[in-house]
Motif scaffolding. Structure first.
Motif, mmCIF file in Angstrom:
data_model
loop_
_atom_site.group_PDB
_atom_site.id
_atom_site.type_symbol
_atom_site.label_atom_id
_atom_site.label_comp_id
_atom_site.label_asym_id
_atom_site.label_seq_id
_atom_site.Cartn_x
_atom_site.Cartn_y
_atom_site.Cartn_z
ATOM 1 N N GLY A 75 20.124 19.172 -15.819
ATOM 2 C CA GLY A 75 19.947 19.092 -17.263
ATOM 3 C C GLY A 75 21.051 18.355 -17.986
ATOM 4 N N PHE A 76 22.073 17.902 -17.261
ATOM 5 C CA PHE A 76 23.192 17.174 -17.849
ATOM 6 C C PHE A 76 23.426 15.903 -17.040
ATOM 7 N N PRO A 77 23.950 14.862 -17.684
ATOM 8 C CA PRO A 77 24.267 13.660 -16.916
ATOM 9 C C PRO A 77 25.466 13.916 -16.003
ATOM 10 N N ALA A 78 25.577 13.155 -14.941
ATOM 11 C CA ALA A 78 26.738 13.260 -14.056
ATOM 12 C C ALA A 78 27.976 12.820 -14.828
ATOM 13 N N ILE A 79 29.065 13.578 -14.670
ATOM 14 C CA ILE A 79 30.304 13.308 -15.394
ATOM 15 C C ILE A 79 31.413 13.158 -14.374
ATOM 16 N N SER A 80 32.296 12.184 -14.563
ATOM 17 C CA SER A 80 33.445 12.048 -13.674
ATOM 18 C C SER A 80 34.632 11.509 -14.456
ATOM 19 N N GLN A 81 35.803 11.858 -13.967
ATOM 20 C CA GLN A 81 37.036 11.386 -14.580
ATOM 21 C C GLN A 81 38.104 11.307 -13.494
ATOM 22 N N THR A 82 39.028 10.361 -13.629
ATOM 23 C CA THR A 82 40.051 10.135 -12.619
ATOM 24 C C THR A 82 41.404 10.620 -13.129
ATOM 25 N N PHE A 83 42.183 11.229 -12.219
ATOM 26 C CA PHE A 83 43.481 11.812 -12.567
ATOM 27 C C PHE A 83 44.533 11.410 -11.537
ATOM 28 N N SER A 84 45.787 11.576 -11.915
ATOM 29 C CA SER A 84 46.885 11.234 -11.012
ATOM 30 C C SER A 84 47.179 12.354 -10.016
ATOM 31 N N THR A 85 46.852 13.597 -10.358
ATOM 32 C CA THR A 85 47.102 14.712 -9.443
ATOM 33 C C THR A 85 45.837 15.542 -9.241
ATOM 34 N N ARG A 86 45.782 16.205 -8.097
ATOM 35 C CA ARG A 86 44.638 17.062 -7.785
ATOM 36 C C ARG A 86 44.577 18.251 -8.734
ATOM 37 N N LYS A 87 45.739 18.759 -9.112
ATOM 38 C CA LYS A 87 45.808 19.921 -10.001
ATOM 39 C C LYS A 87 45.166 19.605 -11.364
ATOM 40 N N LYS A 88 45.460 18.427 -11.909
ATOM 41 C CA LYS A 88 44.867 18.017 -13.185
ATOM 42 C C LYS A 88 43.356 17.851 -13.059
ATOM 43 N N ALA A 89 42.917 17.292 -11.932
ATOM 44 C CA ALA A 89 41.478 17.097 -11.709
ATOM 45 C C ALA A 89 40.759 18.439 -11.629
ATOM 46 N N GLU A 90 41.351 19.390 -10.930
ATOM 47 C CA GLU A 90 40.744 20.714 -10.812
ATOM 48 C C GLU A 90 40.690 21.427 -12.160
ATOM 49 N N ALA A 91 41.768 21.313 -12.949
ATOM 50 C CA ALA A 91 41.799 21.946 -14.272
ATOM 51 C C ALA A 91 40.729 21.349 -15.186
ATOM 52 N N TRP A 92 40.597 20.018 -15.185
ATOM 53 C CA TRP A 92 39.574 19.364 -16.008
ATOM 54 C C TRP A 92 38.174 19.810 -15.578
ATOM 55 N N ALA A 93 37.960 19.882 -14.264
ATOM 56 C CA ALA A 93 36.650 20.283 -13.753
ATOM 57 C C ALA A 93 36.315 21.711 -14.190
ATOM 58 N N ARG A 94 37.292 22.615 -14.106
ATOM 59 C CA ARG A 94 37.055 24.002 -14.528
ATOM 60 C C ARG A 94 36.716 24.066 -16.014
ATOM 61 N N ARG A 95 37.514 23.364 -16.847
ATOM 62 C CA ARG A 95 37.270 23.372 -18.298
ATOM 63 C C ARG A 95 35.894 22.800 -18.624
ATOM 64 N N THR A 96 35.544 21.706 -17.991
ATOM 65 C CA THR A 96 34.264 21.053 -18.274
ATOM 66 C C THR A 96 33.094 21.913 -17.820
ATOM 67 N N GLU A 97 33.179 22.489 -16.634
ATOM 68 C CA GLU A 97 32.100 23.355 -16.161
ATOM 69 C C GLU A 97 31.942 24.585 -17.054
ATOM 70 N N THR A 98 33.067 25.149 -17.494
ATOM 71 C CA THR A 98 33.004 26.289 -18.408
ATOM 72 C C THR A 98 32.332 25.882 -19.716
ATOM 73 N N GLY A 99 32.670 24.699 -20.235
ATOM 74 C CA GLY A 99 32.048 24.199 -21.459
ATOM 75 C C GLY A 99 30.554 24.008 -21.310
ATOM 76 N N ILE A 100 30.130 23.524 -20.151
ATOM 77 C CA ILE A 100 28.697 23.340 -19.904
ATOM 78 C C ILE A 100 28.000 24.699 -19.889
#
Length: 102
Positions: free
Chosen positions: A19-44
């Motif tokens: 029901g949502f388009p695929a979303i992706s974003q690039t980060f310099s560290t794995r920790k930042k990528a995981e945090a963004w993914a958690r925030r975005t999934e929670t928002g969805i």
């Protein structure tokens, strides 16, 4: 569920949900990528995430004309395209062919 890929020293987090388009974003560290993914999934899940509006032809025309010195003729052409594009404002720019606006 988010997936995180490591490539060329960068980490790309990708989220795919029904029901949502695929979303992706690039980060310099794995920790930042995981945090963004958690925030975005929670928002969805809680409904606070909003899909970005696609750019329309009128947006592209406005960006093109901004900060340029155009002749009266060129402004007339841009105005014509802007008026022609009003009927197609709700359709994302990439999903139609410009030849059909003529």
């Amino acid at each position: 569920m988010a997936s995180i890929r490591h490539r060329n020293g960068r980490f790309t987090a990708s989220i795919r949900k029904a029901g949502f388009p695929a979303i992706s974003q690039t980060f310099s560290t794995r920790k930042k990528a995981e945090a963004w993914a958690r925030r975005t999934e929670t928002g969805i899940e809680d409904g606070s995430f909003q899909v970005d509006r696609k750019h329309s032809l009128a947006d592209a025309i406005d960006r093109f004309g901004k900060g340029r010195e155009l002749s009266k003729y060129q402004n007339g052409i841009l105005d014509w395209w802007r008026i022609s594009a009003q009927n197609y404002d709700e359709i994302p720019l990439g999903s139609k062919k410009l030849q059909y606006l003529r």
